[in-house]
Design a protein around this motif. Structure first.
Motif, mmCIF file in Angstrom:
data_model
loop_
_atom_site.group_PDB
_atom_site.id
_atom_site.type_symbol
_atom_site.label_atom_id
_atom_site.label_comp_id
_atom_site.label_asym_id
_atom_site.label_seq_id
_atom_site.Cartn_x
_atom_site.Cartn_y
_atom_site.Cartn_z
ATOM 1 N N MET A 112 13.562 -2.127 14.179
ATOM 2 C CA MET A 112 12.728 -2.693 13.117
ATOM 3 C C MET A 112 11.544 -1.769 12.880
ATOM 4 N N HIS A 113 11.381 -1.361 11.632
ATOM 5 C CA HIS A 113 10.304 -0.408 11.373
ATOM 6 C C HIS A 113 9.939 -0.371 9.901
ATOM 7 N N GLY A 114 8.682 -0.643 9.610
ATOM 8 C CA GLY A 114 8.197 -0.631 8.238
ATOM 9 C C GLY A 114 8.548 -1.917 7.523
ATOM 10 N N GLY A 115 7.783 -2.249 6.473
ATOM 11 C CA GLY A 115 8.063 -3.501 5.796
ATOM 12 C C GLY A 115 7.516 -3.630 4.398
ATOM 13 N N PRO A 116 7.735 -2.647 3.510
ATOM 14 C CA PRO A 116 7.221 -2.797 2.139
ATOM 15 C C PRO A 116 7.974 -3.865 1.364
ATOM 16 N N SER A 118 0.828 -1.208 0.000
ATOM 17 C CA SER A 118 0.000 0.000 0.000
ATOM 18 C C SER A 118 0.860 1.254 0.000
ATOM 19 N N GLU A 119 0.295 2.324 -0.530
ATOM 20 C CA GLU A 119 1.016 3.593 -0.522
ATOM 21 C C GLU A 119 1.186 4.123 0.894
ATOM 22 N N VAL A 120 0.263 3.807 1.779
ATOM 23 C CA VAL A 120 0.393 4.243 3.174
ATOM 24 C C VAL A 120 1.654 3.655 3.791
ATOM 25 N N MET A 121 1.946 2.383 3.487
ATOM 26 C CA MET A 121 3.179 1.774 3.975
ATOM 27 C C MET A 121 4.392 2.499 3.419
ATOM 28 N N ALA A 124 6.861 -2.965 -4.108
ATOM 29 C CA ALA A 124 6.959 -1.656 -3.453
ATOM 30 C C ALA A 124 8.452 -1.314 -3.347
ATOM 31 N N HIS A 125 8.815 -0.332 -2.484
ATOM 32 C CA HIS A 125 10.223 0.090 -2.500
ATOM 33 C C HIS A 125 11.134 -0.744 -1.597
ATOM 34 N N GLY A 126 10.570 -1.643 -0.792
ATOM 35 C CA GLY A 126 11.362 -2.701 -0.190
ATOM 36 C C GLY A 126 12.360 -2.345 0.885
ATOM 37 N N CYS A 127 12.222 -1.181 1.520
ATOM 38 C CA CYS A 127 13.198 -0.763 2.531
ATOM 39 C C CYS A 127 12.506 -0.430 3.842
ATOM 40 N N ASN A 128 13.231 -0.558 4.941
ATOM 41 C CA ASN A 128 12.682 -0.128 6.221
ATOM 42 C C ASN A 128 12.579 1.399 6.232
ATOM 43 N N SER A 129 12.070 1.959 7.299
ATOM 44 C CA SER A 129 11.770 3.391 7.309
ATOM 45 C C SER A 129 13.024 4.257 7.310
ATOM 46 N N VAL A 130 12.908 5.408 6.665
ATOM 47 C CA VAL A 130 13.967 6.412 6.696
ATOM 48 C C VAL A 130 14.255 6.820 8.136
#
Length: 554
Positions: free
Chosen positions: A267-271, A200-203, A276-282
């Motif tokens: 650990m944060h975020g999971g696209p 999702s774009e929200v992720m 999707a862009h496949g990286c944890n959060s900035v």
């Protein structure tokens, strides 16, 4: 031999406040989710902004195979190994999605003696971030359908709605659905569908935003559809961004956990990287850089997907400059690329290895194009012969790539000391990082640049529908990066083309605008944004005992 979950359940975890102490995080700056996991407060993150940045290390891999490569295991083991050589490191990882956990891929907590814990919590509900993202996305969809029901003042064309509902589960039956059926009281009938939450774009927004204000602004920019006159409609037109941000106010905070050896991990975020862009959060990556001399992070699937997006989207968006790229490879996976069946991978086969190692060569070449020092981590398995390991080592030397053997699955941090020393040495080399395409190129030219430079394609075919999509996007957003969604199993968009295929073309069938995230998504081949379950899903083996102990989770 113990399973991953048995190893994890036998771990000697420390209270999360003790792990936080290692990073200078006081207990008042933690928001506890039980004894062994916590969120880090906004106030503490603000305090670190003037800290000096450490070195950024990206862990990626060759194209994934059923034999497994061990990218997350290597990331965790490398972080543990840094401690053994006297270096201060923090690991920054993605959160697992429930879809793969109950499907076929598995979780994202590592394996063997290089795992993040509590493994069961991390692979299941964790701190609720996925649920918050799901709720925020579906709130927007509910507000949209309510707007249609309550008079449709904006004149939204229900045939041109582009936002979809989401669910953090593999459920192919929900890919295409009809909503609003059953009479006037139940809404306006229209075609709809579900994507998996991590697509999702929200992720994507949560993982790219700087802070709450940036989160809210990005949420408001989400393109939800078009009016009857062809004008775009955004989430802010539905006054949705405030309530969505309220649902995400805790999810935006990074999560602190630990490894089996008590190394700090954020650990944060999971696209997903294939859709999707496949990286944890900035935010998690930047915080880790402020807290340690080395930040070890990963990007999903092979370097053609996750690493490309990390370097061309995430680093560009956040102003990050990696010091080293680690490419994980295994003898088994390279023999699979050479045509060996999964059941026969334990047998020495130098001919197949010589044939399949071109896949590693492609990934080395690709990562060197970004101007960043490269280290190949040869993830060793018990079945690997000395001749096979030596062949890979010689191949890396010929390619001008540093390399190291890694035994972190079997031996934890001690098994990664050779790799850690190689990575530290690489971080001291000059890094002249630069993306592989300019933002001022057209969307078509950006896609062609990635396809020809990274995938090795001879060209790109755009369907008439994709070209129409691009023309509409150009009216809304320009100078944005592209996120190509394709199969993870091949450098091409055909999962059957293993090794290093040549003379192929990529077909782009659809292009979508993720306006809030700030990029365009190009869908290639038959890639799906809602995966399905396999014939024998992992869920069949997962259970909980009468005393509450989870079993069968890998």
């Amino acid at each position: 031999m113990l399973t991953d979950i048995e190893i994890a359940q036998g771990a000697q975890m420390k209270p999360i406040s003790e792990i936080a102490d290692l990073l200078g995080i006081d207990n008042d700056s933690l928001e506890h989710y039980g004894k062994y996991k916590a969120k880090i407060s906004e106030e503490f993150i603000e305090k670190t902004k003037n800290n000096k940045d450490g070195k950024l290390i990206l862990v990626t891999a060759i194209n994934p195979t059923p034999a497994g490569e061990g990218k997350t295991t290597t990331s965790v083991g490398l972080g543990q190994a840094m401690k053994h050589i006297g270096k201060n490191a923090v690991i920054a990882l993605r959160e697992p999605s429930l879809g793969p956990v109950f499907g076929i891929k598995g979780g994202a907590a590592g394996g063997g003696y290089s795992q993040v814990v509590p493994m069961e919590d991390i692979n299941l509900h964790f701190t609720g971030d996925m649920h918050a993202i799901t709720s925020a996305n579906n709130l927007l969809c509910a507000l949209l359908d309510n707007h249609l029901q309550q008079g449709n003042v904006l004149g939204i064309d229900q045939r041109r709605i582009v936002i979809k509902r989401c669910l953090d589960m593999n459920d192919r039956a929900l890919r295409f659905v009809n909503v609003g059926l059953g009479g006037k009281i139940n809404g306006v009938p229209r075609e709809d569908g579900f994507i998996i939450t991590v697509a999702s774009e929200v992720m994507a927004i949560l993982c790219l935003c700087k802070d709450v204000d940036d989160l809210k602004e990005r949420l408001g920019k989400i393109l939800v559809g078009y009016t009857y006159s062809g004008e775009p409609v955004f989430a802010k037109d539905l006054k949705a961004e405030g309530a969505m941000a309220a649902l995400l106010k805790d999810a935006i905070k990074p999560n602190l956990v630990q490894t089996l050896e008590n190394t700090p991990a954020i650990m944060h975020g999971g696209p997903f990287a294939n859709i999707a862009h496949g990286c944890n959060s900035v935010r998690a990556t930047k915080l880790a850089l402020k807290l340690a001399d080395y930040c070890i992070t990963e990007a999903g699937f092979g370097s053609d997907l996750g690493a490309e997006k990390f370097l061309d989207i995430k680093c560009r968006t956040a102003g990050l400059n990696p010091s080293c790229i680690v490419i994980v490879a295994t003898v088994r996976a390279l023999k699979y690329n050479g045509g060996v069946a999964k059941a026969d991978l334990v047998n020495e086969n130098l001919d197949a290895l010589k044939k399949g190692i071109v896949n590693l060569g492609a990934h080395i070449d690709n990562m060197q194009k970004y101007g960043v020092p490269v280290v190949v981590a040869i993830n060793r398995f018990l079945s690997d012969s000395k001749a096979e390991l030596d062949f890979i080592a010689d191949y890396c030397r010929e390619r001008g790539a540093d390399f190291a053997l890694s035994d972190v699955f079997a031996n934890g941090g001690l098994g990664g000391v050779e790799l850690a020393n190689a990575v530290v040495a690489a971080c001291e080399k000059p890094s002249n990082f630069a993306p592989v395409y300019d933002l001022n190129l057209s969307i078509q030219d950006k896609i062609k640049a990635i396809a020809t430079t990274i995938y090795g394609a001879s060209g790109v075919n755009f369907t008439a529908s994709a070209l129409k999509n691009i023309a509409e996007i150009d009216k809304i957003a320009t100078d944005i990066p592209v996120c190509i969604a394709k199969t993870q199993y091949s450098l091409s968009d055909n999962p059957a083309l293993l090794g290093r295929p040549e003379g192929f073309e990529i077909t782009v069938r659809e292009v979508k605008l993720s306006n809030g995230a700030g990029f365009a998504v190009a869908l290639t081949g038959d890639i799906m944004t809602m995966p399905g379950l396999p014939k024998a899903p992992a869920a069949n083996n997962i259970d909980v005992t009468s005393d509450g102990k989870i079993v069968g989770l890998f």
